[in-house]
Enzyme design. Structure first.
Site, PDB file in Angstrom:
ATOM      1  N   ASP B 311      32.069  39.550  46.117  1.00 41.08           N
ATOM      2  CA  ASP B 311      32.297  40.913  46.697  1.00 41.08           C
ATOM      3  C   ASP B 311      32.399  41.867  45.626  1.00 41.08           C
ATOM      4  O   ASP B 311      32.708  41.687  44.455  1.00 41.08           O
ATOM      5  CB  ASP B 311      33.566  40.967  47.688  1.00 41.08           C
ATOM      6  CG  ASP B 311      34.789  40.601  46.889  1.00 41.08           C
ATOM      7  OD1 ASP B 311      34.691  39.781  46.275  1.00 41.08           O
ATOM      8  OD2 ASP B 311      35.801  41.268  47.238  1.00 41.08           O
ATOM      9  N   GLU B 312      32.142  43.284  45.947  1.00 42.05           N
ATOM     10  CA  GLU B 312      32.377  44.236  45.262  1.00 42.05           C
ATOM     11  C   GLU B 312      32.101  44.121  43.801  1.00 42.05           C
ATOM     12  O   GLU B 312      33.095  44.647  43.038  1.00 42.05           O
ATOM     13  CB  GLU B 312      34.168  44.820  45.491  1.00 42.05           C
ATOM     14  CG  GLU B 312      34.348  44.938  46.865  1.00 42.05           C
ATOM     15  CD  GLU B 312      35.845  45.447  47.092  1.00 42.05           C
ATOM     16  OE1 GLU B 312      35.940  46.402  47.780  1.00 42.05           O
ATOM     17  OE2 GLU B 312      36.750  44.800  46.671  1.00 42.05           O
TER      18      GLU B 312
END
Lengths: 677, 677
Positions: B311-312
């Site tokens: 993620d991210e």
């Protein structure tokens, strides 16, 4: 053996200074000497500790625990900068004894200034004590956490400051004992007296006599490995562990496995018969057994003292056994007491052979026994003084029985050196080694034992550590309240368990009304629960009644009593007190109606109906009294008489509970009838 | 893979029956089918259990724990008579998998009559679930503890019901995780998603790459032995443990020890620089490292699923590295997203080679990846549905972020099958495996993490276990309240820790006034604490503010809101509600004066002045509103306008806290201005 008593004027001055210009120092036990300085030492993320002088693993782990505890207490994760000067410097001249000794030096000096703190002690045992004082010094302030500037010189008044925990009547697991050790260490107690066998259960694994636990317990006992680990745990915290195996009475649990030890014919079962069987001191086989047993236990328990009980020997089985009576005659003894003395003499030799000093209850005292033994007195200072005069060392437990449900102040007022002991010579006085609180386990489980011991035990700890002159009950209660919170941080459950127990009774809904009632009641005192029980106690019954959940001492009732006192003394003119009194009274008056739905739905609360109604009645009576007072109208005599009768009724125990606000209510009613019209 | 959904009319009928004639069944999660019978099974000292059918050590210890828990809950020491028929008969057809599998049968049937109970299940895993239901059935009654007569057929709606716990931002010790496993098991959750590495710390011992913890943690991490023991603990309770090692982003902690993995040039220190370094997916040495690392971790964690985060991914370091940009061009990729997909493809092969199924966050979804991977959605049902349409299995975490401080009802209303997911074909729907609540650890410590997870997590657990139709928020709150108490019995501290934390702020005295304030505030929601923090979070700062101590959801404010609702709906004629509302308002009006001395003496409370004053102002405004209403007098418009402005002001966050009674106060003021004169 007792550390010489040094009470300086400094101490008294210090407490005055504290009371007047400084924040309350929540130290408990109060140190021997406290000089309050100016300023304070901030405790922040840079906090660090340095240790110089004597160093060992036990000290290192104590410092580690201290830092963890301080971090938990303040919520600050410490991140000291390498190379920065330490906040707290610790220096111990010497290490500790591998087995903690009675009278081992526990003194320390702690100096706190606004730039740092220094803790020095002749031994690392003293450092342990000083670290506890430091933890108690740290308080929240407008500028953050800080320890006030002080110079403390401290040492115990008595070298033996113990707590007896009975684990026979109800088994108490090691983890519960450990948290109680933590509590004891926090208030500088130094002996756990472990009452390991009694009629209801034998709690120590014996590898030589496995049937002691195999047939003499319900399967709940400590293995030797657990015991060794526990003793090390206690030692790390500066607490000696003295075992007690109570003989020749209180020994039912020995006989299912080894009936040949008993004075009667048996057979015996652990749960069976209401008998009080006692050991047969006339057979040589009894001593052969004890030789082996004590040798095994003496190896397991490193402490220099070994408690053989000796209390409450019910002579019926001796009377009933012709062989034993013949033995008494043949040896020129007069009675059973002489027989017990004979037994104790033989026992003392076995104990001494195992390099231990024998300790026993009052009853063992007999001129035939050597002066090396120690007598623990449940009978009182007179008994203790008599022993001291005869050259025996002693411990006081009279006045420190936590199971009697006394308020802390009553225990606190009991001094080992009072009454008969006060008249002793100083040499005789030096034989009074200290005392022990006692938690007998007829009515406790692992769930509520903490609340029976704490926080009241802290008051006894102070009595045994602090100078005799430290005896103001109001100050004690304030400081005990602070210590009580600290003890919950340590993992004790003396406050938190009640909530669980009340919800067990009342279910998951709102229990405010039940808590209101619980807040103002106390268990009946002394042995009244026993006498109410009518018949032998069932040690397997649940302990889930209201009496099992409530605290032995009601803070709310004490505060209410103080409030009424203040109000009446002000000639009923203290309006702030009046408002508070009224709000309590209204709460109680209305509580029964709120509580009733809970009482009805629970089998565990059906006996509380009367006391709840009584509380409501008292609340209403009190409000009427306040109305008379408000109107400056004298309450009619007939009304007063009627109310006092109601209060008398409400003062009687109900469901083994006492309504502790009855007494201040009486005071209010009387004040209302003493108004000048 | 999802267990087919069987919601029968029986269920709905049962809940009606329960609501109308029976005591509330405090079951949570609510079983798929409950038929309430007549009578009840007494639970007394004779309670006993017999197990037939499949038998193993895990089942035996589960039954042992169950009996211990039932004994603790009721306070009854059980002493069944040998030979007597068992109270509860347990029969499992088959044992459990050595490593718990996704979709392993968890169904059970539990029948309780007044003469006995029977729990049967296809597997011993189902027995674990049924035992928890039995514990919840037992309640106190006028005749003692009892389980009501019921016939329950139960099975989970979704096979994956997890909780993510982040242990990187703040380290959470094993004992805290264990009590959370106990809590999860109590509400039938079956996956702990263990977020083990992130920028702030690497928490798993790697024997192959010891510098991961050696330089990538503050010394707080789990040894492999601890992890193995913990996984066995969770397995015993029917909980899978899935590790997450978040790559290629969220990886700062990897680089102090292994800077060669990073896309930037370093050097890196754990506490250093605000950089968001990410892994370099262009070097073969990265994959060599991951090959070895994943092989080691795959051996350590037996679960079939392996979470790689994903993620991210902040592409700045990729953008800034010409070599990486050249790689993107050379391989015909369009952008950083393609590069991450390339990385994930390589990663997936490594994971698969170790016989694991790869799980990752939304961002890993890319058509180049095989359909075997699982996508965990923090973005929402739309994202989940899109994945399902493409053939990917998924988990919902959107709506279940516990760190956003939402009320339980808001989480409860989020359904994995709602919105976009509702339109899927049944085949596509079957790819939605369940969901996971997420406890990210920016703002929690071992001290307050329980209160951030519980009891709200129980509402999410119900959402994932119970039929979709079970969605009445009022019923949920009643049952969650009961479960919350059970969870404290299990050792969770979600309720008890607050008291300690408030005393830390305020000292050992009376903190009633502080508790009154704490009762009606909540932490700011969503990521507002972050934005208020202005600048990067200091993960070493103490978390000892009011916001850290208060519960994410205020029960008192909810109750007060309900009360005002009831009152206003009654056309302001419900006098019982009025009395209660007035007593709350008076309490709040007077609270600031009582609280001020505490606020002044504590650095930890200095920011609470405004909100305390606001509460007092609202209390006073509410009382005036009530006076208008009482007199049936219309509050003047000017007064109303002024009060609404005050309420607007008081509704704004102060000290990162929200005053939750502002909204019902607005309702009261508006009602008072809507009175007919």
């Amino acid at each position: 053996m007792r550390t010489p008593l040094i009470v300086t004027a400094v101490f008294l001055l210090a407490t005055f200074a504290v009371a007047q210009s400084q924040p309350q120092l929540n130290l408990m036990p109060m140190p021997a000497s406290v000089q309050v300085g100016t300023g304070q030492l901030p405790i922040n993320q840079l906090f660090s500790v340095a240790v110089t002088g004597s160093h060992d693993a036990s000290l290192d782990s104590a410092v580690q625990r201290f830092v963890t505890q301080l971090s938990r207490q303040t919520g600050i994760p410490f991140r000291s900068k390498p190379g920065a000067p330490p906040t707290l410097q610790i220096h111990a001249e010497h290490g500790r004894q591998a087995v903690q000794k009675l009278g081992e030096d526990e003194s320390y000096e702690l100096t706190v200034t606004d730039s740092g703190a220094k803790l020095t002690a002749p031994t690392s045992l003293g450092v342990l004590r000083g670290l506890q004082t430091f933890l108690q010094l740290v308080q929240i302030a407008p500028s953050g956490f800080a320890a006030p500037a002080v110079a403390i010189k401290d040492q115990p008044r008595f070298p033996w400051r113990g707590t007896l925990i009975d684990v026979s009547r109800h088994f108490i697991p090691i983890d519960v004992l450990k948290r109680n050790i933590d509590g004891m260490a926090a208030v500088k107690m130094n002996v756990l007296h472990w009452h390991l066998s009694d009629d209801q259960g034998f709690r120590v694994e014996s590898k030589v006599f496995p049937k002691l636990t195999g047939m003499g317990s319900d399967g709940m006992f400590y293995t030797q490995a657990e015991i060794r680990e526990f003793i090390a745990y206690a030692h790390d915290r500066g607490v000696r562990v003295m075992p007690e195996f109570d003989i020749p009475g209180h020994t039912h649990s020995w006989y299912p496995g080894y009936p040949e030890l008993a004075s009667g014919s048996g057979p015996y079962t652990l749960d069976g018969d209401g008998l009080d069987p006692i050991m047969d001191p006339t057979r040589e086989t009894t001593y052969k057994f004890l030789e082996k047993f004590i040798a095994e236990m003496a190896r397991l328990f490193p402490d220099a003292y070994f408690h053989i009980g000796g209390d409450e020997v019910d002579g019926k089985q001796w009377d009933a056994n012709p062989q034993i009576q013949a033995f008494i005659h043949a040896h020129g003894m007069k009675n059973n007491q002489d027989l017990q003395a004979y037994f104790n003499q033989r026992l003392q030799k076995i104990v001494a052979k195992n390099h231990k000093i024998m300790v026993g209850w009052d009853e063992i005292l007999h001129p035939d026994l050597p002066k090396t033994i120690i007598v623990q007195s449940w009978r009182g200072q007179e008994s203790l003084a008599a022993a001291a005069k005869q050259g025996y060392s002693g411990l006081l437990s009279f006045g420190y029985y936590l199971d009697l449900m006394w308020p802390a102040a009553r225990h606190y007022a009991v001094d080992p050196m009072a009454d008969a002991a006060a008249t002793l010579t100083s040499e005789e006085k030096s034989r009074i080694l200290g005392g022990e609180s006692c938690q007998w386990a007829e009515w406790v489980t692992p769930e509520n034992i903490d609340s029976h011991i704490w926080p009241r035990n802290a008051a006894i700890a102070e009595r045994l550590w602090s100078p005799q002159e430290v005896k103001d009950a109001a100050s004690m209660y304030t400081r005990m309240n602070a210590v009580s919170l600290d003890l919950e941080w340590l993992g004790l459950t003396h406050r938190s368990a009640r909530l669980h127990m009340l919800h067990r009774m009342a279910g998951p809904g709102d229990i405010t009304a039940l808590r209101n009632l619980a807040d103002v009641v106390e268990p009946v005192k002394d042995y009244n629960r026993w006498s109410d029980a009518k018949g032998p106690i069932d040690f397997h019954a649940p302990l889930t009644r209201m009496i099992d959940a409530v605290y032995p001492e009601s803070d709310a009732a004490r505060h209410f009593g103080d409030l009424v006192q203040t109000f009446v003394k002000s000639d009923c003119k203290d309006f702030a007190a009046e408002a508070q009194i009224r709000s309590w009274l209204a709460l109680w008056r209305d509580n029964d109606a709120r509580l009733n739905p809970l009482l009805e739905q629970s089998s565990l609360l059906q006996e509380e109906g009367i006391i709840s109604l009584n509380l409501a009645t008292l609340g209403a009576a009190g409000l009427t009294a306040m109305d008379y007072i408000d109107k400056s109208e004298r309450a009619p005599d007939s009304w007063k008489t009627q109310q006092l009768a109601i209060i008398d009724q409400a003062s009687k125990p109900s469901a083994d509970l006492l309504l502790m606000v009855a007494a201040p209510l009486r005071q209010l009613v009387e004040a209302s009838a003493a108004q000048r019209n």
